[in-house]
Scaffold this active site. Structure first.
Site, PDB file in Angstrom:
ATOM      1  CB  SER A 278      54.936  58.760 -13.319  1.00 26.48           C
ATOM      2  OG  SER A 278      55.229  60.037 -12.812  1.00 26.48           O
TER       3      SER A 278
ATOM      4  CD  GLU B  32      53.754  52.229 -15.423  1.00 30.21           C
ATOM      5  OE1 GLU B  32      54.030  53.391 -15.088  1.00 30.21           O
ATOM      6  OE2 GLU B  32      53.253  51.402 -14.639  1.00 30.21           O
TER       7      GLU B  32
ATOM      8  CD  GLN C  36      48.856  57.429 -20.176  1.00 31.55           C
ATOM      9  OE1 GLN C  36      49.397  58.432 -19.736  1.00 31.55           O
ATOM     10  NE2 GLN C  36      49.424  56.245 -20.148  1.00 31.55           N
TER      11      GLN C  36
ATOM     12  CD  GLU D 153      51.011  51.350  -6.393  1.00 30.51           C
ATOM     13  OE1 GLU D 153      51.824  51.228  -7.354  1.00 30.51           O
ATOM     14  OE2 GLU D 153      49.795  51.260  -6.507  1.00 30.51           O
TER      15      GLU D 153
ATOM     16  CB  CYS E 256      50.336  50.551 -10.806  1.00 30.24           C
ATOM     17  SG  CYS E 256      49.241  49.859  -9.573  1.00 30.24           S
TER      18      CYS E 256
ATOM     19  CE  LYS F 247      48.008  66.938  -7.581  1.00 28.89           C
ATOM     20  NZ  LYS F 247      46.999  66.836  -8.651  1.00 28.89           N
TER      21      LYS F 247
HETATM   22  P1  NAI Z   1      51.997  61.652 -12.697  1.00 21.84           P
HETATM   23  O1  NAI Z   1      52.886  60.856 -11.830  1.00 21.84           O
HETATM   24  O2  NAI Z   1      52.543  62.877 -13.337  1.00 21.84           O
HETATM   25  O3  NAI Z   1      50.678  62.107 -11.887  1.00 21.84           O
HETATM   26  C1  NAI Z   1      50.160  61.446 -10.749  1.00 21.84           C
HETATM   27  C2  NAI Z   1      49.749  62.489  -9.703  1.00 21.84           C
HETATM   28  O4  NAI Z   1      50.898  63.234  -9.310  1.00 21.84           O
HETATM   29  C3  NAI Z   1      48.738  63.521 -10.192  1.00 21.84           C
HETATM   30  O5  NAI Z   1      47.901  63.875  -9.112  1.00 21.84           O
HETATM   31  C4  NAI Z   1      49.619  64.695 -10.576  1.00 21.84           C
HETATM   32  O6  NAI Z   1      48.974  65.935 -10.556  1.00 21.84           O
HETATM   33  C5  NAI Z   1      50.689  64.629  -9.509  1.00 21.84           C
HETATM   34  N1  NAI Z   1      51.970  65.230  -9.876  1.00 21.84           N
HETATM   35  C6  NAI Z   1      52.505  65.355 -11.111  1.00 21.84           C
HETATM   36  N2  NAI Z   1      53.707  65.950 -11.032  1.00 21.84           N
HETATM   37  C7  NAI Z   1      53.945  66.212  -9.730  1.00 21.84           C
HETATM   38  C8  NAI Z   1      55.013  66.826  -9.008  1.00 21.84           C
HETATM   39  N3  NAI Z   1      56.105  67.274  -9.645  1.00 21.84           N
HETATM   40  N4  NAI Z   1      54.932  66.923  -7.663  1.00 21.84           N
HETATM   41  C9  NAI Z   1      53.843  66.450  -7.014  1.00 21.84           C
HETATM   42  N5  NAI Z   1      52.799  65.882  -7.635  1.00 21.84           N
HETATM   43  C10 NAI Z   1      52.842  65.760  -8.982  1.00 21.84           C
HETATM   44  O7  NAI Z   1      51.417  60.665 -13.802  1.00 21.84           O
HETATM   45  P2  NAI Z   1      50.772  61.065 -15.225  1.00 21.84           P
HETATM   46  O8  NAI Z   1      51.547  62.168 -15.841  1.00 21.84           O
HETATM   47  O9  NAI Z   1      49.330  61.255 -15.049  1.00 21.84           O
HETATM   48  O10 NAI Z   1      51.027  59.734 -16.043  1.00 21.84           O
HETATM   49  C11 NAI Z   1      52.313  59.469 -16.591  1.00 21.84           C
HETATM   50  C12 NAI Z   1      52.671  58.030 -16.416  1.00 21.84           C
HETATM   51  O11 NAI Z   1      52.757  57.713 -15.035  1.00 21.84           O
HETATM   52  C13 NAI Z   1      51.670  57.041 -16.943  1.00 21.84           C
HETATM   53  O12 NAI Z   1      51.784  56.857 -18.308  1.00 21.84           O
HETATM   54  C14 NAI Z   1      52.032  55.825 -16.147  1.00 21.84           C
HETATM   55  O13 NAI Z   1      53.141  55.199 -16.732  1.00 21.84           O
HETATM   56  C15 NAI Z   1      52.429  56.367 -14.808  1.00 21.84           C
HETATM   57  N6  NAI Z   1      51.327  56.285 -13.821  1.00 21.84           N
HETATM   58  C16 NAI Z   1      51.370  55.293 -12.882  1.00 21.84           C
HETATM   59  C17 NAI Z   1      50.324  55.141 -12.001  1.00 21.84           C
HETATM   60  C18 NAI Z   1      50.318  54.064 -10.977  1.00 21.84           C
HETATM   61  O14 NAI Z   1      49.247  53.618 -10.577  1.00 21.84           O
HETATM   62  N7  NAI Z   1      51.439  53.632 -10.453  1.00 21.84           N
HETATM   63  C19 NAI Z   1      49.143  55.998 -12.048  1.00 21.84           C
HETATM   64  C20 NAI Z   1      49.225  57.053 -13.025  1.00 21.84           C
HETATM   65  C21 NAI Z   1      50.279  57.150 -13.877  1.00 21.84           C
END
Ligand code: NAI
Ligand code: MG
Length: 493
Positions: free
Chosen positions: A236, A389, A338, A257, A291, A182
């Site tokens: 996140s 973060e 964002q 991660e 990240c 996904k």
């Molecule tokens: P997110 O963690 O919500 O989204 C990442 C992925 O998880 C997307 O594919 C999303 O659709 C999916 N997702 C979201 N909620 C979910 C759930 N309840 N169950 C299963 N999958 C789910 O991150 P978002 O909202 O895009 O960004 C928020 C913050 O997260 C950013 O500001 C940053 O701090 C952090 N982040 C960290 C990343 C990393 O590389 N470690 C990458 C992206 C975001």
């Protein structure tokens, strides 16, 4: 947000069991170019019905399809052919990553080269997965076999869309797993383009399925699905925690991660020009949406003021611009969400610390989620801009007294993904390397990432490791086999 429905824009379907199909609900969602806030594609929105169909396909392909019969050599060749497709189509893929992800085209080209490298690495590793013979004290042959974990649900973010897909698919396919991937709802396009080549490279139907949609409706359904054996997630920390809770009901294997607040530590004797460059590169690469971003810049008191000045002078030269312009060093953030998050931290930072440069929306753009490269200084490590973060081009510069103080501040965080230390003193560098609790530590550099080396976090930055042989381990089970060599009855009764 300019997301009015456009009829001349392509709609991507869902890729399940080797075929493009429509989502059960018939709903689609828009995908934007964040530099102009315009729709560049629509994508079918998957919900639990589509997720179930994708999981069933992956389950069948794993349990009784062609995949379990393939040899490691065949799986390796499939990955090599996939890498070739990526290389042959690198320009198209890089353009998608830049347009859809907002990242500078030059960086996107590097991402695509890395994608091919990851598939090649795991193509080679497929034939090196092997078990062992255990020296048991019996007339028996004891074996440890390595077997694929089964169906892997893989949920990825938007900051490195196709590269994160490769980090997930490469090791899973090498191990012999089947996958439901996904992509992030903001950046699904490059993974969907990849799916166009799955048949050509010889992937049997159902081995890789791609669903698209939102966390609540699509991601959660994948995590909760009883026929999924493992979830691999990048994103996140908050969602990572919710995944662990949900996966507990079916005791899925989980690798995560997650976020970071990585310290980039500068000692007075560090090579000056390299250090100033490294401080900026560590936080401003990919707009800070990384990240492992070096978002806490720890500088020894002796050089602190001069260092902040030098960083500020050099940061003035960072060219913000359209992602497809080759001169661009920083593009827009990925989304309105964002942008709101980062700009809210800019306001928090202005109250908590001093601004050396940036802190606003750049004047020259009237569209796009652009934010100025921002350096806050005189930041306390207890400030929110030093603890949370931000995931944007925002640096928090903190001063320290000596080595012990630097280590204390570096470790005073709930995260532990990465760190870097800059010094010419090898003893000091290695003491810091040992003392800092993080999964990745660079000395006199920050951010280079190699597929051969382990990637992952300590503390609340995650569970498990990706890349290298560590990455494939997370997709394997271990089966113990005891073969009795003694033809006598047990003789117990
Ligand atoms: P997110 O963690 O919500 O989204 C990442 C992925 O998880 C997307 O594919 C999303 O659709 C999916 N997702 C979201 N909620 C979910 C759930 N309840 N169950 C299963 N999958 C789910 O991150 P978002 O909202 O895009 O960004 C928020 C913050 O997260 C950013 O500001 C940053 O701090 C952090 N982040 C960290 C990343 C990393 O590389 N470690 C990458 C992206 C975001
Ligand atoms: Mg989210």
């Amino acid at each position: 947000m300019a997301s009015t429905v456009k009829s001349d824009v392509h709609t991507y379907g869902t890729y399940i069991n080797g075929e493009w199909s429509r989502s059960a609900s018939g709903k689609t969602f828009p995908v934007l170019d964040p530099s102009i806030e315009e729709v560049i594609a629509y994508v079918d929105e998957s919900d639990s019905v589509d997720v179930d169909r994708a999981v069933q396909a992956a389950r069948t392909a794993f349990d009784s399809g062609a995949w379990p019969q393939t040899t490691a050599q065949e799986r390796g060749r499939i990955l090599f052919r996939l890498a070739d497709k990526v290389r042959q189509n690198a320009a198209m893929l890089a353009e998608i990553e830049a347009r859809n992800g907002g990242k500078p085209i030059v960086e996107a080209e590097g991402d695509i080269r890395a994608v091919a490298t990851v598939f090649e690495y795991y193509g080679g590793l497929a034939t090196k997965i092997s078990g062992q013979v255990n020296p048991v004290p019996a007339n028996a042959l004891s074996l440890a076999l390595r077997e694929p974990v089964g169906v892997a649900g893989q949920i990825i973010p938007w900051n490195y869309p196709l590269l994160m897909a490769a980090w997930k698919l490469g090791p899973a396919l090498a191990a012999g797993c089947t996958c439901v991937l996904k992509p992030a709802e903001q950046t699904p396009l490059s993974a969907l383009e990849l799916a166009n080549w799955f048949k050509d490279v010889g992937l049997p139907d159902g081995v890789v399925n791609i669903v698209n949609g939102f966390g609540k409706t699509c991601g959660e359904a994948l995590v909760a699905h009883p026929l999924v054996d493992k979830i691999a997630f990048t994103g996140s920390t908050a969602v990572g925690k919710s995944i662990v809770k949900s996966a507990a009901d079916t005791l899925k294997r989980v690798t995560l991660e997650l976020g970071g607040k990585s310290p980039n530590i500068f000692f007075a004797e560090a090579d000056w020009e390299a250090a100033v460059d490294g401080a900026l590169f560590g936080i401003f690469i990919n707009q800070g949406e990384v990240c492992s971003a070096g978002s806490r810049i720890l500088v020894e008191k002796k050089i602190y003021s001069k260092f902040v000045e030098a960083m500020t002078e050099k940061a003035k030269r960072i060219t913000l611009g359209a992602p497809l312009d080759r001169k661009t060093k920083m593009g827009p953030l990925i989304s309105q969400e964002q942008y709101d998050r980062v700009t809210s931290f800019l306001e928090i930072g202005k109250k908590e610390a001093k601004v050396a440069i940036g802190g606003n929306r750049p004047m020259q753009f009237n569209k796009g989620y652009y934010v100025e490269p921002t350096i806050f200084y005189d930041v306390e490590n207890s400030a929110r801009i030093a603890r949370e973060e931000i995931f944007g081009p925002v640096a928090s510069v903190i001063s320290f007294e000596d080595e012990a103080d630097a280590i204390r501040i570096a470790n005073d965080t709930p995260y532990g993904l990465a760190a870097a230390v800059w010094t010419r003193d090898i003893y000091k560098a290695l003491r810091v390397v040992k003392a800092v609790r993080a999964g990745i530590i660079w000395v006199n550099h920050m951010q280079p990432t190699c597929v051969e080396a382990p990637w992952g976090g300590y503390k609340q930055s995650g569970i498990g490791r990706e890349l290298g042989p560590w990455g494939v381990e997370e997709y394997l089970e271990t089966k113990q086999v005891y073969v009795n060599l003694d033809e006598q009855p047990i003789g117990w009764y």
